[in-house]
Write a protein that holds these residues in place. Structure first.
Motif, PDB file in Angstrom:
ATOM      1  N   GLY A   1       0.809  -1.199   0.000  1.00  0.00           N
ATOM      2  CA  GLY A   1       0.000   0.000   0.000  1.00  0.00           C
ATOM      3  C   GLY A   1       0.851   1.261   0.000  1.00  0.00           C
ATOM      4  O   GLY A   1       1.816   1.363   0.749  1.00  0.00           O
ATOM      5  N   SER A   2       0.496   2.218  -0.852  1.00  0.00           N
ATOM      6  CA  SER A   2       1.184   3.502  -0.860  1.00  0.00           C
ATOM      7  C   SER A   2       0.724   4.324   0.333  1.00  0.00           C
ATOM      8  O   SER A   2      -0.466   4.397   0.639  1.00  0.00           O
ATOM      9  CB  SER A   2       0.877   4.262  -2.152  1.00  0.00           C
ATOM     10  OG  SER A   2       1.381   5.584  -2.091  1.00  0.00           O
ATOM     11  N   GLY A   3       1.675   4.964   1.021  1.00  0.00           N
ATOM     12  CA  GLY A   3       1.339   5.735   2.207  1.00  0.00           C
ATOM     13  C   GLY A   3       1.685   7.203   2.111  1.00  0.00           C
ATOM     14  O   GLY A   3       1.617   7.908   3.115  1.00  0.00           O
ATOM     15  N   LEU A   4       2.024   7.700   0.919  1.00  0.00           N
ATOM     16  CA  LEU A   4       2.429   9.097   0.806  1.00  0.00           C
ATOM     17  C   LEU A   4       1.302  10.052   1.160  1.00  0.00           C
ATOM     18  O   LEU A   4       1.523  11.100   1.763  1.00  0.00           O
ATOM     19  CB  LEU A   4       2.941   9.383  -0.603  1.00  0.00           C
ATOM     20  CG  LEU A   4       4.336   8.857  -0.929  1.00  0.00           C
ATOM     21  CD1 LEU A   4       4.652   9.032  -2.409  1.00  0.00           C
ATOM     22  CD2 LEU A   4       5.391   9.567  -0.083  1.00  0.00           C
ATOM     23  N   ALA A   5       0.072   9.722   0.803  1.00  0.00           N
ATOM     24  CA  ALA A   5      -1.062  10.606   1.078  1.00  0.00           C
ATOM     25  C   ALA A   5      -1.742  10.288   2.408  1.00  0.00           C
ATOM     26  O   ALA A   5      -2.730  10.935   2.753  1.00  0.00           O
ATOM     27  CB  ALA A   5      -2.083  10.513  -0.051  1.00  0.00           C
ATOM     28  N   LEU A   6      -1.199   9.332   3.165  1.00  0.00           N
ATOM     29  CA  LEU A   6      -1.863   8.923   4.402  1.00  0.00           C
ATOM     30  C   LEU A   6      -2.001  10.057   5.415  1.00  0.00           C
ATOM     31  O   LEU A   6      -3.041  10.139   6.096  1.00  0.00           O
ATOM     32  CB  LEU A   6      -1.136   7.728   5.012  1.00  0.00           C
ATOM     33  CG  LEU A   6      -1.782   7.086   6.238  1.00  0.00           C
ATOM     34  CD1 LEU A   6      -3.241   6.717   5.987  1.00  0.00           C
ATOM     35  CD2 LEU A   6      -1.001   5.843   6.676  1.00  0.00           C
ATOM     36  N   PRO A   7      -1.020  10.955   5.582  1.00  0.00           N
ATOM     37  CA  PRO A   7      -1.256  12.062   6.508  1.00  0.00           C
ATOM     38  C   PRO A   7      -2.512  12.854   6.166  1.00  0.00           C
ATOM     39  O   PRO A   7      -3.285  13.236   7.049  1.00  0.00           O
ATOM     40  CB  PRO A   7       0.007  12.917   6.358  1.00  0.00           C
ATOM     41  CG  PRO A   7       1.067  11.955   5.918  1.00  0.00           C
ATOM     42  CD  PRO A   7       0.356  10.992   5.020  1.00  0.00           C
ATOM     43  N   ALA A   8      -2.746  13.087   4.879  1.00  0.00           N
ATOM     44  CA  ALA A   8      -3.928  13.828   4.455  1.00  0.00           C
ATOM     45  C   ALA A   8      -5.201  13.023   4.677  1.00  0.00           C
ATOM     46  O   ALA A   8      -6.244  13.584   5.049  1.00  0.00           O
ATOM     47  CB  ALA A   8      -3.803  14.219   2.982  1.00  0.00           C
ATOM     48  N   LEU A   9      -5.129  11.715   4.466  1.00  0.00           N
ATOM     49  CA  LEU A   9      -6.296  10.866   4.711  1.00  0.00           C
ATOM     50  C   LEU A   9      -6.710  10.930   6.173  1.00  0.00           C
ATOM     51  O   LEU A   9      -7.898  11.036   6.496  1.00  0.00           O
ATOM     52  CB  LEU A   9      -5.987   9.422   4.316  1.00  0.00           C
ATOM     53  CG  LEU A   9      -7.040   8.371   4.725  1.00  0.00           C
ATOM     54  CD1 LEU A   9      -8.362   8.640   4.030  1.00  0.00           C
ATOM     55  CD2 LEU A   9      -6.563   6.954   4.425  1.00  0.00           C
ATOM     56  N   LEU A  10      -5.736  10.886   7.064  1.00  0.00           N
ATOM     57  CA  LEU A  10      -6.048  10.950   8.489  1.00  0.00           C
ATOM     58  C   LEU A  10      -6.650  12.303   8.864  1.00  0.00           C
ATOM     59  O   LEU A  10      -7.551  12.380   9.709  1.00  0.00           O
ATOM     60  CB  LEU A  10      -4.795  10.673   9.314  1.00  0.00           C
ATOM     61  CG  LEU A  10      -4.237   9.251   9.210  1.00  0.00           C
ATOM     62  CD1 LEU A  10      -2.982   9.106  10.064  1.00  0.00           C
ATOM     63  CD2 LEU A  10      -5.275   8.208   9.614  1.00  0.00           C
TER      64      LEU A  10
END
Length: 502
Positions: free
Chosen positions: A103-112
């Motif tokens: 899973g790509s996690g680069l955008a995870l901060p924004a998702l949270l």
């Protein structure tokens, strides 16, 4: 027809998809905090789009391909940052992982942020997302897997009998060979949880941090458990949410998916029975369960618009991940029971996104295979899988004949280069295990397993809820507040605790 089938398969995959001193190779890492070595800049366009309206910064950190060979080639890992805007409250970095592996996690901060992560957490930490080695913008690997090919999901197809296991074995062997044929630079063998944990420590050092905190979901719990075990004194506050039970996914872990579905399905069955007048799937949970078996068997014999019983089972499993998906799942069953292939396919298909593009699906599945197969030796005997399928078809009839089926790991070309990471219970009490009681893919048993292995280093926070992902991704106030207190104030529960249904 092939193109449409690929769309349905891609959607099914999209909803499914999310070591200490005994190691042979000593981790090559920095000795301690240094001046930051990271140059932050603009993120790639696809990350900007996915993160919008939140603005993230991105950078790269070089790491060795092979930690056992200090002179080996380097690759650049891309990381992202949502920086704290409260210097007087900032504690450090909170590294994030969404699961997978793949899973790509680069955008995870924004998702949270979009999911409502508490402001206290945003003040206390720079949220650090990343594409781990082999993924997306971090030296991506490929096995050349096509969405309309015979291998299109990380869970094998439901095996109705021994012959189905034998047939799947031929596909699995072909896929393993295909991965080997595409591995022209030898990168696949270096995709392991241990190496990714070493990468986390390189990132920590590059950021100039003495320690790092961590929040990982699903497979991200395995990575976090590995990091906390390999680098206990460099781990700060570790939250492992939806635990697979160890530092790696093995055959037993895969088979626990079936246990999870059995435990999660009653929530949907109860929900659907209460709405019988709308969906007609059964007036009681028992009737809804019978509808599932009847519909799957009908589609086994006569697929509707290319949707067979195996795709129904996979889609049902994936859509138990979130209660918000229950209405869509009920509509899928309803349209398939009515033989309305057009409506059913529209519900199975999803609006095209970067994550569903063929190249991204190939990359995600390739990383899943490489890490899963490299971390631990899988059984090589096809008969072992036949026996497992027969056992799990009886004890976990909803999905057991899928998750016990044979995978390409049985034919993988690379033997594990080192033992799996052993969970280290000698370290600070800084691991909070967060676990829903009825999780379809990482059942509560996984949280209990890691609690036992981490011993007094950890506490288990159980939540009387279903679905995959509890902290921020769920809606239980007790889970949200307890985990936030730990991250912000360091207040670990004195003992294991249960959050009542919200």
């Amino acid at each position: 027809m092939k193109r449409e089938r690929g769309i349905g398969r891609s959607s099914a995959l999209a909803v499914v998809l999310g070591l200490s001193g005994s190691l042979l190779a000593a981790p090559a890492v920095a000795d301690g905090p240094r001046a930051p070595q990271v140059r932050w800049g603009t993120c790639p366009d696809d990350v900007v789009t996915e993160a919008a309206p939140t603005e993230l910064q991105c950078a790269t950190v070089p790491v060795p391909v092979d930690y056992a060979d200090p002179g080996s080639a380097r690759i650049d890992l891309m990381i992202s940052r949502l920086a704290s805007t409260a210097p007087d409250k900032r504690r450090g970095t909170l590294m994030l992982n969404p699961g997978g592996p793949g899973g790509s996690g680069l955008a995870l901060p924004a998702l949270l942020v979009a999911q409502g992560v508490p402001a206290d957490v945003l003040d206390s930490y720079d949220l650090i997302g990343m594409d781990t080695r082999g993924i997306g913008h971090s030296a991506p690997v490929s096995c050349g897997l096509a969405p309309d090919g015979p291998y299109f999901a990380n869970i094998p197809p439901y095996a109705a009998d021994d012959a189905a296991v034998t047939a799947q074995a031929k596909i699995a062997e072909q896929v393993a060979q295909q991965c080997a044929d595409h591995d022209s630079d030898g990168m696949l063998s270096h995709l392991t949880t241990a190496n990714t944990a070493r990468d986390l420590d390189r990132i920590r050092a590059a950021l100039g941090e003495e320690k790092t905190s961590y929040l990982g979901y699903s497979y991200g719990t395995a990575l976090g458990a590995a990091y906390a075990s390999m680098f206990p004194e460099r781990s700060d506050r570790i939250v492992l949410d939806s635990n697979i039970g160890d530092t790696h996914l093995d055959r037993d872990g895969m088979r626990r998916y079936a246990l999870g579905m059995e435990q999660a399905f009653p929530d949907f069955a109860k929900w659907a029975a209460a709405r019988h007048d709308s969906y007609g799937l059964g007036r009681t949970p028992a009737q809804v369960r019978r509808t599932y078996f009847t519909l799957a068997e009908q589609l086994d014999k006569a697929p509707v618009a290319g949707i067979d019983g195996n795709l129904l089972r996979l889609s049902t499993f994936g859509q138990l991940f979130k209660k918000l998906q229950y209405p869509k799942l009920a509509q899928q069953w309803q349209t398939l029971a009515d033989g309305d292939g057009t409506a059913a396919r529209r519900l199975l298909s999803q609006k095209a996104t970067a994550a569903e593009a063929p190249a991204a699906l190939d990359n995600s599945l390739s990383v899943f295979l490489a890490v899963t197969c490299n971390d631990i030796e899988w059984p090589r005997n096809v008969g072992t899988y036949r026996n497992g399928v027969a056992e799990d078809r009886e004890r976990y009839p909803l999905f057991g004949a899928a998750t016990a089926n044979i995978t390409p790991c049985a034919f993988w070309q690379h033997a594990p280069a080192e033992p799996p990471v052993a969970v280290n219970d000698d370290g600070p009490r800084n691991v909070l295990l967060v676990q829903n009681l009825r999780d379809p893919s990482t059942p509560h048993a996984g949280g209990k397993m890691l609690r036992q292995k981490f011993a007094d280093r950890s506490r288990l926070l159980s939540i009387d809820d279903g679905g995959h992902g509890a902290y921020v991704l769920g809606d239980n106030p007790c889970a949200l507040n307890t985990t936030t207190r730990f991250l912000v104030e360091g207040r670990m529960p004195a003992k294991d605790m249960l959050c009542p249904a919200g």
